[in-house]
Scaffold this motif. Structure first.
Motif, PDB file in Angstrom:
ATOM      1  N   LEU A   1      14.496  31.335 -64.843  1.00 12.16           N
ATOM      2  CA  LEU A   1      15.578  32.321 -64.919  1.00 12.16           C
ATOM      3  C   LEU A   1      16.229  32.677 -63.644  1.00 12.16           C
ATOM      4  O   LEU A   1      17.381  32.924 -63.416  1.00 12.16           O
ATOM      5  CB  LEU A   1      14.716  33.645 -65.524  1.00 12.16           C
ATOM      6  CG  LEU A   1      14.270  33.702 -66.767  1.00 12.16           C
ATOM      7  CD1 LEU A   1      13.497  34.895 -67.115  1.00 12.16           C
ATOM      8  CD2 LEU A   1      15.405  33.490 -68.047  1.00 12.16           C
ATOM      9  N   ILE A   2      15.069  32.599 -62.566  1.00 11.74           N
ATOM     10  CA  ILE A   2      16.000  32.563 -61.171  1.00 11.74           C
ATOM     11  C   ILE A   2      16.897  31.408 -60.970  1.00 11.74           C
ATOM     12  O   ILE A   2      17.909  31.916 -60.304  1.00 11.74           O
ATOM     13  CB  ILE A   2      14.680  32.900 -60.244  1.00 11.74           C
ATOM     14  CG1 ILE A   2      14.000  34.117 -60.412  1.00 11.74           C
ATOM     15  CG2 ILE A   2      15.342  32.460 -58.649  1.00 11.74           C
ATOM     16  CD1 ILE A   2      12.628  34.006 -59.499  1.00 11.74           C
ATOM     17  N   PHE A   3      16.319  30.316 -61.266  1.00 13.34           N
ATOM     18  CA  PHE A   3      17.416  29.079 -61.021  1.00 13.34           C
ATOM     19  C   PHE A   3      18.782  29.382 -61.709  1.00 13.34           C
ATOM     20  O   PHE A   3      19.843  29.245 -61.290  1.00 13.34           O
ATOM     21  CB  PHE A   3      16.782  27.824 -61.379  1.00 13.34           C
ATOM     22  CG  PHE A   3      17.366  26.885 -60.873  1.00 13.34           C
ATOM     23  CD1 PHE A   3      16.830  25.983 -59.997  1.00 13.34           C
ATOM     24  CD2 PHE A   3      18.374  26.246 -61.523  1.00 13.34           C
ATOM     25  CE1 PHE A   3      17.169  24.902 -59.340  1.00 13.34           C
ATOM     26  CE2 PHE A   3      19.118  24.851 -61.033  1.00 13.34           C
ATOM     27  CZ  PHE A   3      18.461  24.355 -59.815  1.00 13.34           C
ATOM     28  N   LEU A   4      18.769  29.865 -62.991  1.00 16.63           N
ATOM     29  CA  LEU A   4      19.959  30.097 -63.603  1.00 16.63           C
ATOM     30  C   LEU A   4      20.826  31.190 -63.042  1.00 16.63           C
ATOM     31  O   LEU A   4      22.043  31.163 -62.979  1.00 16.63           O
ATOM     32  CB  LEU A   4      19.540  30.593 -65.127  1.00 16.63           C
ATOM     33  CG  LEU A   4      20.728  30.814 -66.021  1.00 16.63           C
ATOM     34  CD1 LEU A   4      21.598  29.562 -66.093  1.00 16.63           C
ATOM     35  CD2 LEU A   4      19.943  31.202 -67.449  1.00 16.63           C
ATOM     36  N   LEU A   5      19.903  32.219 -62.617  1.00 19.04           N
ATOM     37  CA  LEU A   5      20.711  33.461 -62.122  1.00 19.04           C
ATOM     38  C   LEU A   5      21.497  32.978 -60.915  1.00 19.04           C
ATOM     39  O   LEU A   5      22.633  33.349 -60.468  1.00 19.04           O
ATOM     40  CB  LEU A   5      19.800  34.623 -62.072  1.00 19.04           C
ATOM     41  CG  LEU A   5      20.591  35.967 -61.466  1.00 19.04           C
ATOM     42  CD1 LEU A   5      21.667  36.437 -62.266  1.00 19.04           C
ATOM     43  CD2 LEU A   5      19.572  37.166 -61.006  1.00 19.04           C
ATOM     44  N   THR A   6      20.751  32.139 -60.011  1.00 16.61           N
ATOM     45  CA  THR A   6      21.246  31.852 -58.982  1.00 16.61           C
ATOM     46  C   THR A   6      22.618  30.813 -59.179  1.00 16.61           C
ATOM     47  O   THR A   6      23.802  31.134 -58.344  1.00 16.61           O
ATOM     48  CB  THR A   6      20.141  30.909 -58.037  1.00 16.61           C
ATOM     49  OG1 THR A   6      19.172  31.577 -57.963  1.00 16.61           O
ATOM     50  CG2 THR A   6      20.746  30.550 -56.671  1.00 16.61           C
ATOM     51  N   LEU A   7      22.656  30.151 -60.162  1.00 19.83           N
ATOM     52  CA  LEU A   7      23.899  29.362 -60.465  1.00 19.83           C
ATOM     53  C   LEU A   7      24.894  30.207 -60.666  1.00 19.83           C
ATOM     54  O   LEU A   7      26.118  30.025 -60.516  1.00 19.83           O
ATOM     55  CB  LEU A   7      23.348  28.234 -61.678  1.00 19.83           C
ATOM     56  CG  LEU A   7      22.288  27.087 -61.233  1.00 19.83           C
ATOM     57  CD1 LEU A   7      22.272  26.429 -62.620  1.00 19.83           C
ATOM     58  CD2 LEU A   7      23.047  26.173 -60.131  1.00 19.83           C
ATOM     59  N   GLU A   8      24.607  31.284 -61.610  1.00 22.75           N
ATOM     60  CA  GLU A   8      25.604  32.096 -62.015  1.00 22.75           C
ATOM     61  C   GLU A   8      26.129  33.180 -61.038  1.00 22.75           C
ATOM     62  O   GLU A   8      27.138  33.777 -61.313  1.00 22.75           O
ATOM     63  CB  GLU A   8      25.166  32.965 -63.300  1.00 22.75           C
ATOM     64  CG  GLU A   8      24.583  31.764 -64.568  1.00 22.75           C
ATOM     65  CD  GLU A   8      24.410  32.561 -65.725  1.00 22.75           C
ATOM     66  OE1 GLU A   8      23.908  33.831 -65.536  1.00 22.75           O
ATOM     67  OE2 GLU A   8      24.321  32.134 -66.728  1.00 22.75           O
ATOM     68  N   MET A   9      25.383  33.323 -60.176  1.00 19.46           N
ATOM     69  CA  MET A   9      25.721  34.579 -59.047  1.00 19.46           C
ATOM     70  C   MET A   9      27.391  34.184 -58.626  1.00 19.46           C
ATOM     71  O   MET A   9      27.748  35.387 -58.117  1.00 19.46           O
ATOM     72  CB  MET A   9      25.086  34.526 -57.783  1.00 19.46           C
ATOM     73  CG  MET A   9      23.588  35.158 -58.052  1.00 19.46           C
ATOM     74  SD  MET A   9      23.385  36.713 -58.779  1.00 19.46           S
ATOM     75  CE  MET A   9      23.803  37.303 -57.206  1.00 19.46           C
ATOM     76  N   GLN A  10      27.787  33.156 -58.443  1.00 16.46           N
ATOM     77  CA  GLN A  10      29.155  32.947 -57.746  1.00 16.46           C
ATOM     78  C   GLN A  10      30.197  33.580 -58.469  1.00 16.46           C
ATOM     79  O   GLN A  10      31.264  33.803 -58.026  1.00 16.46           O
ATOM     80  CB  GLN A  10      29.149  31.706 -57.626  1.00 16.46           C
ATOM     81  CG  GLN A  10      29.699  30.664 -58.787  1.00 16.46           C
ATOM     82  CD  GLN A  10      30.015  29.239 -58.294  1.00 16.46           C
ATOM     83  OE1 GLN A  10      29.409  28.598 -57.880  1.00 16.46           O
ATOM     84  NE2 GLN A  10      30.770  28.788 -59.291  1.00 16.46           N
TER      85      GLN A  10
END
Length: 449
Positions: free
Chosen positions: A181-190
């Motif tokens: 979930l953290i990996f996914l959120l990191t990808l989407e933060m931009q």
């Protein structure tokens, strides 16, 4: 035999294949069905294999090990304490989140009961099944729908993935879900505006830290990567980073204060790193876990722990390990290399069937090789998110090269490993398809020239 009956029998396989193709077309990208099927398989495995029937040896220690012992103490009203066999008082040997989850189940369904075991393994199976969702979304965002479908269904159906959630009462499956979930959120933060994504970022990292502090090795990388990606698009991040940091600190501070009040010094969530370092480093070290030095396996070590107290015992173990490393740094480097190999290729296994142990390690190594090659391919093709995969695989396992490896320690990053492996396979399929495609026919007038 009547002709119409023969015709029906001949068409039945075709009709079944058609129905299955329609069913697969409906569910192949359905996150709901991925989770449902994965969860059904896992719970079915628990029931069929009776994995909820833990051995009662050593007063049920195999039911959650240290976390189970701490949970038993909490459920009995003794607080977060007694991680081993004896009554030794308050502890920070384990992080707090999962022991409190076990304790909650113990209070409702009974301490070390079969019902509690079934509920906890079912919860682990739910965590594992839900991981299909971030796997699909990560893979689709980075590599496309085909890789997303293959990765998510591989996670849903692979027996090796099911093993940890259907047999171990531990934080393993929850850690894999949280990190994905953290990996996914990191990808989407931009691409996210406002402060809400930063609130989620801080909360997720706080939960991950309280569940398994080793996950924090990825925190600096994920934060820096998100900041850089946003800065490339001209999006501001300063206020969001400050907010996420404050939320993170607000969530973990109560536990830090508890530890300071109990031990009289600052303990970052858990305190057993020095003891773990000694279990992997010493005169008899061979690159694996020296289990015979653990307080649960060694009466002398247990007596030392009781006499000295937890922090003093851990400090002594750390002193012994660092002394060994300083006295023979070249051997420490050789051991670290062996630990690197064991982490990715599998630790030496003992089995009544030697070939079975070799097969398990061969499959373990194969998945690592696929992931490494897939990562290299993704980096060469400049796929979105490929550097984040690289940094995760670089930083997360590093502590295990210093202490000791175990197959379970890789599970937190297995979702990303699965994605990279499936990506490589799809790339190989594309290349094979291109090579096997018939060349264009030569025009007749050119052929006759």
């Amino acid at each position: 035999m009547p002709e119409n009956v023969l015709h029906v029998k001949e068409t039945q396989p075709g009709a079944f294949a058609t129905r299955f193709a329609r069913f697969w077309a409906d569910i192949r990208t359905s996150l709901f069905w991925m989770v449902v099927i994965a969860f059904t398989l896992r719970v079915g495995a628990i029931v069929v294999m009776h994995s909820y029937r833990f051995r009662a040896a050593e007063a049920n220690f195999g039911f959650g090990w240290e976390m189970g012992r701490v949970a038993r103490a909490i459920a009995a009203g003794e607080g977060f304490s007694n991680p081993f066999h004896a009554v030794t008082g308050p502890t920070a040997w384990e992080p707090p989140l999962y022991p409190y989850l076990i304790a909650g189940v113990f209070k409702v369904f009974g301490i070390y009961s079969k019902a509690s075991a079934f509920v906890l393994l079912t919860l682990n199976s739910l965590f594992s099944s839900l991981t299909c969702i971030p796997i699909f979304l990560i893979a689709k965002r980075c590599f496309g729908e085909k890789v997303a479908v293959g990765s998510a269904w591989t996670w849903a159906l692979l027996p090796y993935v099911m093993y940890w959630c259907t047999r171990w009462v531990w934080e393993t499956s929850l850690s894999a879900l949280l990190l994905a979930l953290i990996f996914l959120l990191t990808l989407e933060m931009q691409e996210k505006d406002g402060l809400k994504p930063w609130v989620c970022f801080g909360l997720l990292w706080a939960i991950a830290a309280l569940n398994s502090p080793v996950l924090l090795s990825f925190l600096p990388v994920s934060a820096i990567w998100a900041w850089r990606q946003r800065s490339k698009l001209g999006r501001r991040s300063f206020h969001g980073i400050v907010l996420a940091s404050l939320i993170f600190l607000a969530c973990i501070t109560p536990w830090l204060l508890r530890n300071y009040r109990i031990f009289g010094e600052f303990v970052v969530i858990r305190d057993n790193l020095g003891a773990e370092l000694r279990l992997g480093n010493g005169p008899w070290a061979n690159g694996t876990w020296m289990y015979y030095l653990h307080p649960t396996q060694n009466n002398y070590a247990m007596q030392q722990y009781e006499k000295m107290g937890e922090l003093a015992y851990i400090a002594e173990r750390e002193r012994q390990a660092l002394g060994f490393i300083q006295d023979d740094p070249s051997r420490f480097l050789r051991l670290s290399l062996k630990r690197f190999i064991y982490y990715w290729a599998g630790v030496p296994r003992s089995s009544e069937i030697p070939q079975l142990a070799q097969t398990k390690n061969s499959l373990f190594l194969a998945s690592s090789v696929l992931a490494f090659l897939g990562l290299g391919r993704a980096l060469r093709k400049r796929k979105f998110g490929a550097p984040l995969f690289f940094w995760l695989i670089l930083v997360y396992p590093a502590v295990y090269y210093i202490v000791f490896p175990y197959p379970r320690y890789r599970h937190a990053i297995e979702p990303e490993i699965a994605i990279l492996g499936v990506f490589l396979i799809t790339e190989a399929e594309k290349k094979s398809t291109r090579l096997s495609a018939p060349s264009a026919p030569v025009p007749l007038e050119r052929a006759t020239e």
